[in-house]
Structures are given as C-alpha cells and as structure tokens.
Design an enzyme around this catalytic site. Structure first.
Site, PDB file in Angstrom:
ATOM      1  N   CYS A 151       0.766  -1.144  -0.045  1.00 47.04           N
ATOM      2  CA  CYS A 151      -0.087  -0.161  -0.023  1.00 47.04           C
ATOM      3  C   CYS A 151       1.029   1.143  -0.110  1.00 47.04           C
ATOM      4  O   CYS A 151       2.189   1.034  -0.355  1.00 47.04           O
ATOM      5  CB  CYS A 151      -1.028  -0.094   1.098  1.00 47.04           C
ATOM      6  N   ASN A 170       2.251   1.224   4.500  1.00 44.15           N
ATOM      7  CA  ASN A 170       2.197   0.191   5.166  1.00 44.15           C
ATOM      8  C   ASN A 170       2.214   0.264   6.718  1.00 44.15           C
ATOM      9  O   ASN A 170       2.852  -0.565   7.452  1.00 44.15           O
ATOM     10  CB  ASN A 170       3.997  -0.283   4.844  1.00 44.15           C
ATOM     11  N   CYS A 216      -1.494   0.584   7.161  1.00 39.60           N
ATOM     12  CA  CYS A 216      -3.131   0.382   7.479  1.00 39.60           C
ATOM     13  C   CYS A 216      -3.331  -0.943   6.553  1.00 39.60           C
ATOM     14  O   CYS A 216      -3.466  -2.077   7.275  1.00 39.60           O
ATOM     15  CB  CYS A 216      -3.821   1.400   7.002  1.00 39.60           C
ATOM     16  N   ARG A 217      -3.344  -0.864   5.100  1.00 37.13           N
ATOM     17  CA  ARG A 217      -3.911  -1.866   4.362  1.00 37.13           C
ATOM     18  C   ARG A 217      -3.021  -3.074   4.299  1.00 37.13           C
ATOM     19  O   ARG A 217      -3.367  -4.269   4.272  1.00 37.13           O
ATOM     20  CB  ARG A 217      -4.269  -1.225   3.141  1.00 37.13           C
ATOM     21  N   SER A 218      -1.634  -2.885   3.765  1.00 34.63           N
ATOM     22  CA  SER A 218      -0.805  -4.099   3.521  1.00 34.63           C
ATOM     23  C   SER A 218      -0.544  -4.976   4.837  1.00 34.63           C
ATOM     24  O   SER A 218      -0.453  -6.028   4.714  1.00 34.63           O
ATOM     25  CB  SER A 218       0.277  -3.727   2.673  1.00 34.63           C
ATOM     26  N   ASP A 225      -8.128   3.771   0.982  1.00 36.37           N
ATOM     27  CA  ASP A 225      -7.207   4.330   1.923  1.00 36.37           C
ATOM     28  C   ASP A 225      -8.124   4.698   2.977  1.00 36.37           C
ATOM     29  O   ASP A 225      -8.663   5.649   3.106  1.00 36.37           O
ATOM     30  CB  ASP A 225      -6.244   5.468   1.447  1.00 36.37           C
TER      31      ASP A 225
HETATM   32  P1  4NP Z   1      -1.833   2.611   4.071  1.00 34.11           P
HETATM   33  O1  4NP Z   1      -2.668   3.991   4.786  1.00 34.11           O
HETATM   34  O2  4NP Z   1      -1.264   3.044   2.880  1.00 34.11           O
HETATM   35  O3  4NP Z   1      -2.801   1.760   3.953  1.00 34.11           O
HETATM   36  O4  4NP Z   1      -0.676   2.310   5.121  1.00 34.11           O
HETATM   37  C1  4NP Z   1      -1.901   5.305   4.892  1.00 34.11           C
HETATM   38  C2  4NP Z   1      -0.988   5.474   5.960  1.00 34.11           C
HETATM   39  C3  4NP Z   1      -0.529   6.822   5.917  1.00 34.11           C
HETATM   40  C4  4NP Z   1      -0.419   7.619   4.780  1.00 34.11           C
HETATM   41  C5  4NP Z   1      -1.317   7.325   3.809  1.00 34.11           C
HETATM   42  C6  4NP Z   1      -1.904   6.276   3.757  1.00 34.11           C
HETATM   43  N1  4NP Z   1       0.165   8.928   5.184  1.00 34.11           N
HETATM   44  O5  4NP Z   1      -0.049   9.828   4.402  1.00 34.11           O
HETATM   45  O6  4NP Z   1       0.891   8.960   6.048  1.00 34.11           O
END
Ligand code: 4NP
Length: 162
Positions: A9, A12, A14-16, A128
């Site tokens: 993602c 790294n 939340c989703r992955s 996201d």
């Molecule tokens: P992820 O979510 O890609 O599912 O881990 C996010 C985590 C952090 C951010 C964006 C999306 N960020 O902008 O810091």
C-alpha cells in the site's frame, strides 16, 4: 502457483500489514503455512513503525495480531523475491510498475491488484482508510478488513487451484 506474496500500500501501516496478518492467519488455517508473506509501502514516511492503532484494534476485534509488524518501503528487488506483488489501489500499482521496470521488467512478475482475487470485487481498490472516511456507513477500517478477508479467501482458492 505462488509460494511468496508481497502486499503493498502507500504507508505500510494500514492496508498492507492488515492484508499480511489476515492472510497469515487464513493461510495457516488452510494448510498453506509454507507460503511466505510480507508487506511494504511505496512511501517511506512510516518506515520502522508499527501498524496504525485503528488497524491493530479492528484486527484484534477479528482475531488477527498485527502488533509485531513494522513498516518498510518496497524496493525493486522485491520483484526478484516474491512470486506475487499485490497493490491495494491503482496509485500503488502505478508506483510498483515503475519499480518493476527498475528491476528489469519482464520476465519478473508484474504487479497485480489485490482485489482481483476477491470474488465480486475484481478490478476495485481497497480504499485508503488513513484519513478516517466512512465507507457504506462503516468505519473505513471495518470496510478494509471486509475486503481483505474476501481477497484472502480468493487467494487461497487460487493457490489450491479451485
Ligand atoms: P496505508 O494508509 O497506505 O493503507 O498504510 C496510509 C498510511 C499513511 C498515509 C497514507 C495512507 N500517510 O499519508 O501518512
């Protein structure tokens, strides 16, 4: 079929990592312990950090332990180390396509969309959840886990060849 899978993602956190934890639990239960799983982010902001507390909490509610996971950034060499590199959304997929090119491109396996393995969600993205949006009246993290669980089961079916 795949003996190693990398989930990717943006951050790294939340989703992955959630996909890694759900697949680890479901793959183990399905007798697929030998499949190597990992996750990474295309960005580097959260490198070394544990998953987002909201992902840990929703995971715990569903019986998945995310606490030992730590964020890392995806690198070109990941395409040499994993049979399947799965992007959570199209933006991640574009970034991975650039890394795939940097790794030499074909015949290394090109990145694919994670939800292409989720029956009824093919071609869609895992939204996201980081900014706290609600999706279909649900907390974004609950929706995220619903999609991930569907894709995990689809991956198991694919690996088993059913
Ligand atoms: P992820 O979510 O890609 O599912 O881990 C996010 C985590 C952090 C951010 C964006 C999306 N960020 O902008 O810091």
């Amino acid at each position: 079929m795949a003996s190693s899978i990398l989930f990717v993602c943006l951050g790294n956190i939340c989703r992955s990592p959630s996909a890694e934890a759900v697949c680890r639990a479901r793959f183990d239960a399905a007798g697929l312990k030998h499949v190597r799983l990992d996750s990474a982010g295309t960005g580097d902001w959260h490198v070394g950090n544990p998953p987002d507390p909201r992902a840990i909490a929703e995971g715990r509610r569903r019986g998945y332990d995310l606490t030992s996971l730590r964020a890392r950034q995806a690198v070109a060499a990941d395409f040499e180390r994993f049979d399947l590199v799965l992007a959570m959304d199209r933006s991640n997929h574009r970034n991975l396509t650039a890394l795939h090119g940097a790794a030499g491109g074909e015949p290394l396996p090109a990145p694919r969309l994670f939800l292409d393995f989720a029956r009824g969600h093919e071609g869609l993205e895992v939204p996201d959840p980081y900014f706290g949006d609600r999706v279909g009246g649900k907390d974004g993290f609950a929706h995220m886990f619903d999609l991930i669980e569907a894709a995990a089961d689809g991956l198991i079916a694919e690996i088993r060849g059913v």
